[in-house]
Structure formats: C-alpha cells, structure tokens
Motif scaffolding. Structure first.
Motif, PDB file in Angstrom:
ATOM      1  N   CYS A 324       0.821  -1.280  -0.020  1.00 35.31           N
ATOM      2  CA  CYS A 324      -0.046  -0.028   0.196  1.00 35.31           C
ATOM      3  C   CYS A 324       1.156   1.189  -0.011  1.00 35.31           C
ATOM      4  O   CYS A 324       1.905   1.235   0.837  1.00 35.31           O
ATOM      5  N   TRP A 325       0.769   2.133  -1.244  1.00 36.03           N
ATOM      6  CA  TRP A 325       1.662   3.182  -1.319  1.00 36.03           C
ATOM      7  C   TRP A 325       1.012   4.229  -0.233  1.00 36.03           C
ATOM      8  O   TRP A 325      -0.277   4.735  -0.480  1.00 36.03           O
ATOM      9  N   LEU A 326       1.747   4.654   0.658  1.00 35.72           N
ATOM     10  CA  LEU A 326       1.087   5.967   1.875  1.00 35.72           C
ATOM     11  C   LEU A 326       1.544   7.303   1.579  1.00 35.72           C
ATOM     12  O   LEU A 326       0.880   8.007   1.974  1.00 35.72           O
ATOM     13  N   PRO A 330       4.166  10.305  -5.508  1.00 36.72           N
ATOM     14  CA  PRO A 330       4.157   9.052  -6.224  1.00 36.72           C
ATOM     15  C   PRO A 330       5.651   8.287  -6.247  1.00 36.72           C
ATOM     16  O   PRO A 330       6.478   8.853  -5.856  1.00 36.72           O
ATOM     17  N   ALA A 331       5.542   6.851  -6.215  1.00 39.32           N
ATOM     18  CA  ALA A 331       6.773   6.143  -6.340  1.00 39.32           C
ATOM     19  C   ALA A 331       7.706   6.573  -7.394  1.00 39.32           C
ATOM     20  O   ALA A 331       7.390   6.820  -8.455  1.00 39.32           O
ATOM     21  N   ASN A 372       0.500   5.679  -6.767  1.00 42.43           N
ATOM     22  CA  ASN A 372       0.140   7.006  -5.961  1.00 42.43           C
ATOM     23  C   ASN A 372      -0.422   6.659  -4.862  1.00 42.43           C
ATOM     24  O   ASN A 372      -0.545   5.516  -4.282  1.00 42.43           O
ATOM     25  N   MET A 373      -0.738   7.616  -4.037  1.00 42.97           N
ATOM     26  CA  MET A 373      -1.313   7.743  -2.606  1.00 42.97           C
ATOM     27  C   MET A 373      -2.420   6.646  -2.623  1.00 42.97           C
ATOM     28  O   MET A 373      -3.219   6.900  -3.276  1.00 42.97           O
ATOM     29  N   THR A 411       8.047   7.406   6.069  1.00 44.42           N
ATOM     30  CA  THR A 411       7.479   6.241   5.680  1.00 44.42           C
ATOM     31  C   THR A 411       6.489   6.288   4.530  1.00 44.42           C
ATOM     32  O   THR A 411       5.271   6.679   4.389  1.00 44.42           O
ATOM     33  N   VAL A 412       7.004   5.774   3.392  1.00 48.30           N
ATOM     34  CA  VAL A 412       6.220   5.687   2.107  1.00 48.30           C
ATOM     35  C   VAL A 412       5.432   4.830   1.718  1.00 48.30           C
ATOM     36  O   VAL A 412       4.528   4.960   0.785  1.00 48.30           O
ATOM     37  N   ALA A 413       5.791   3.352   2.183  1.00 49.64           N
ATOM     38  CA  ALA A 413       4.956   2.370   1.956  1.00 49.64           C
ATOM     39  C   ALA A 413       4.990   1.331   3.176  1.00 49.64           C
ATOM     40  O   ALA A 413       5.700   1.200   3.858  1.00 49.64           O
TER      41      ALA A 413
END
Length: 418
Positions: A324-326, A330-331, A372-373, A411-413
C-alpha cells in the motif's frame, strides 16, 4: 462460553464519510458506561454550544480540539474501554478515500474489523476498499454494521439486500468470519442494547459480538524467529565473558540446548543460555524480550536472525510484496529506499510494479505501473542484501515490511510479503 475478562480485543472501524463511525463509537462508550464524568461534562458542554438538544456522541471520539472545530476526524484515533467481560482497543480510521493509508496503519494489529454501511446507500467503493484491506491484513473477523436503519424504516428487506450486495464481492476475499448487524448508532439500536424496532433480527448486539468473539493469537507458534536487536557485551563486573544476543522473539519457542542457525550467514550452534532480565530461564516464547547466548562464538549483529536449524525462512534479495503506497508523492521508478523488516534495515528498490488492484472490481490492472497515494499493488523488491522472509499470512511479524524515503525519512509504503 467462558470469557476471560483480561482478554484484549483490538478492532478497527472503517466506513465512508458520514456513515456514522464516530457516533457508533460514542454510542458504544456511552451505553457501556465507559465515559468518565469529566469527559461526559465536556461533551455535554460542547454539544450545548453547538446548539444540539442531545449529546453529540461523535464528540467522544474527536479528541483533538482542532479536529472538533473543523468538524472532521483525521488520522487514526485509538480509544480504550473495558466491560466486565473484556478489554478493548479501538482504532478509528477516517472514511475519506485519501485516508486509506490510515486504515492500513490502524488495522495492522486488529483481531476484528467493524465495517459501517449506510443503509440508504448500500455498498460503495469505500466498503470494498476497506474490506479488501481487512482481507489483505489477514484480519480474521469482519463485522458489517448496516447503520441508519431508522432512515429506511427499519426494513428487513433493505438489510437483506445489502447483505446480498456485500456477499457478491466478499466471496473473493480471504476472510473466515463475516457477521451482519442492523443498527442505528444515533438511536442506540443493537449497539449495546437490543432493539424493539429490529425485532426481526435474531443475532447479538454489536457489543455482545465483540465480547464473545474468539480471539486467536496471531503469533506463529511453530516457526521460531528471533531477530537480533543488539549484542550485549558487559564492560565491567563478573560477566566480562558474556556475549548475549538481545531482542524480542517474533514467533515460536526457544529452549536451552536447541540447535539453531544464524541467518543470513548460515552458521549453526546450540543455545547455551536464555536470559530474561537478571534471570536465566530454560525456555522462552513470543513475544518475550530476552538475550540468548550460544555455545560457539559467531559473528552476529543487529538485523541477523536466530532460527531453528531444521526450520528456516527463505533468504532472498528479490521478492514480491503486496504494497500500500502511503506517500503523497508517487513512487519514483527504480529509486532507492530504506527497507525495514523486523530488525533488519538496508537499502532496496522497487524493481517492478507487477499489477495494481482495481478496488471497485478487484481486477488486476496490468497496464498502470505508477504508484500513487493509497494504491495497492503487487510489486517486486530488490534489496542490497538478503532478507529472512516468511509470508505475511504465515507470520505477521516477519512477513511485513515498510519503505522509508532516505531524503525525507518519511514512511512511504507498507507491505505484506507474498
């Protein structure tokens, strides 16, 4: 069934905006007499200032003053209450679609998920999104509260329609136990007390179900996993020759004399002693914090893992996770991130986005590769060194990872190893 009143049930609440989550939690707390007098007075005063004739139950869950002033609930709010039968921790997560990431955080340790559905609107995208996340996080119990039954004349037919709607997609999910309750959080029907307006419903109230749910431990008792946090080497005193490996047991049982392997090196030894505090013990199990000494002098550091010699996890540099991208950003393709798994911390990159999940249909989108988020996707990660891997469904503690942006420390993911 005998209930252990020391048992703790963690549950998360989820639903769309205005489905009544805050009111439901307020009703649970109020009707179960779990509100302190000063809280009650504060909410009573605030309700009066807002011009409400009755208590605004939603205020019991809006702990921050600025949240109240904005009229919205943000982030994850944790609430604690106790009944004579059980202790509870509620993780209340926002209903806005942009806060899916908060549900992942709030639900990660939950024993049950309470999903709210507005009886007027039925199943919507957020219902599917929250149910999918509950399944992804391996939450064993799902309680579907069909709320605002007072606004559909307490109609049994409408209740059954929504159950049919829900079951049409939930059959694809890996959730073992799903319960349905018709309620009115505002009026208190079937939340703590049974409702005469819903006498056609023969099941228990929400509180009754929460008090009697079977809580199965999510700790894996079979696969012994001991991630090393630090090495203990006393600098003075009588234990100068002591070399202990300290940490918290993630799963399984360790006994003095067990043959163990140290990963990722693969060196083997036997457990010489197990120390808890100042005391030597013969066995230890998850989630105890201990120190282990070995018969052989092996080079071991933080991030290594001590496991049973005949029961080892996979050790891989490249592996798949459901992610889950948090982050709001975007990554970045092939960008380097810090990956953390148990006590292991190293650099890693997202090598490939294999597919994204279309939450509305649960179909796999093989074309869109941008994260994306709130996107949920299966991805391939490559780390700089091997990690010790269990699947998340087998072991929550060693089967989960987070990715951290090295520049912002955000923390991104969050990911579950497949």
């Amino acid at each position: 069934m005998e209930i252990n009143n020391n048992q703790l049930l963690r549950f998360t609440t989820a639903g769309s905006v205005d489905d009544g989550k805050s009111t439901l939690i307020g009703r649970l707390l109020y009707d179960s007499k779990s509100i302190f007098e000063d809280q009650l007075q504060s909410v009573s005063d605030t309700s009066a200032k807002k011009g409400h004739d009755n208590l605004d139950l939603a205020l019991f869950t809006d702990g921050l003053r600025d949240e109240r002033e904005q009229g919205i609930t943000i982030d994850v709010a944790y609430r604690y209450f106790t009944t004579p039968k059980r202790k509870f921790i509620i993780a209340d997560t926002p209903g806005h679609i942009q806060y899916t990431r908060n549900m992942v955080t709030g639900a990660s340790t939950a024993n049950a998920a309470v999903i709210l559905i507005d009886a007027r609107h039925g199943v919507i995208e957020q219902t599917k999104r929250h149910s999918f996340i509950a399944s992804l996080l391996n939450i064993p119990h799902l309680i579907v509260c069909i709320n605002k039954m007072d606004l559909v004349d307490f109609a049994e037919e409408r209740f059954n329609q929504i159950i049919t709607e829900f079951e049409s997609f939930s059959s694809k999910l890996l959730i073992k136990d799903v319960r349905y309750i018709p309620i009115s959080a505002l009026l208190g029907d079937n939340v703590v007390n049974r409702s005469s307006n819903l006498d056609w419903y023969q099941g228990g109230t929400l509180l009754n179900i929460l008090e009697t749910l079977h809580i199965s431990s999510d700790i894996n008792k079979i696969d012994a996993r001991f991630p090393v946090q630090t090495v203990l080497r006393p600098q003075n005193g009588k234990h100068l020759d002591f070399r202990g490996y300290a940490g918290r047991i993630a799963s399984g049982i360790y006994r003095v004399g067990d043959e163990v392997a140290v990963l990722p090196s693969g060196f083997t030894s036997k457990i010489k002693t197990i120390v808890k505090g100042e005391e030597e013990i013969m066995e230890a199990y998850a989630p105890m914090s201990i120190a282990i000494t070995l018969e052989n002098d092996i080079d071991i550091g933080r991030g290594d893992m001590i496991v049973k010699k005949n029961n080892q996890p996979e050790t891989e540099q490249e592996f798949d996770v459901m992610l889950c991208w948090l982050s709001n950003e975007p990554a970045k393709p092939r960008a380097k991130y810090t990956i953390m798994q148990a006590t292991n911390e190293q650099r890693a990159m997202i090598k490939e986005v294999i597919y994204k999940i279309d939450i509305d249909s649960y179909n796999r989108n093989m074309e869109d590769k941008t994260l994306n988020m709130n996107d949920i996707a299966r991805i391939k990660i490559r780390a700089t060194h091997r990690l010790m891997l269990d699947s998340y469904r087998d072991n929550r503690n060693t089967g989960s990872i987070i990715l951290i942006d090295e520049n912002t420390n955000e923390t991104v993911a969050a990911g579950m190893i497949v």
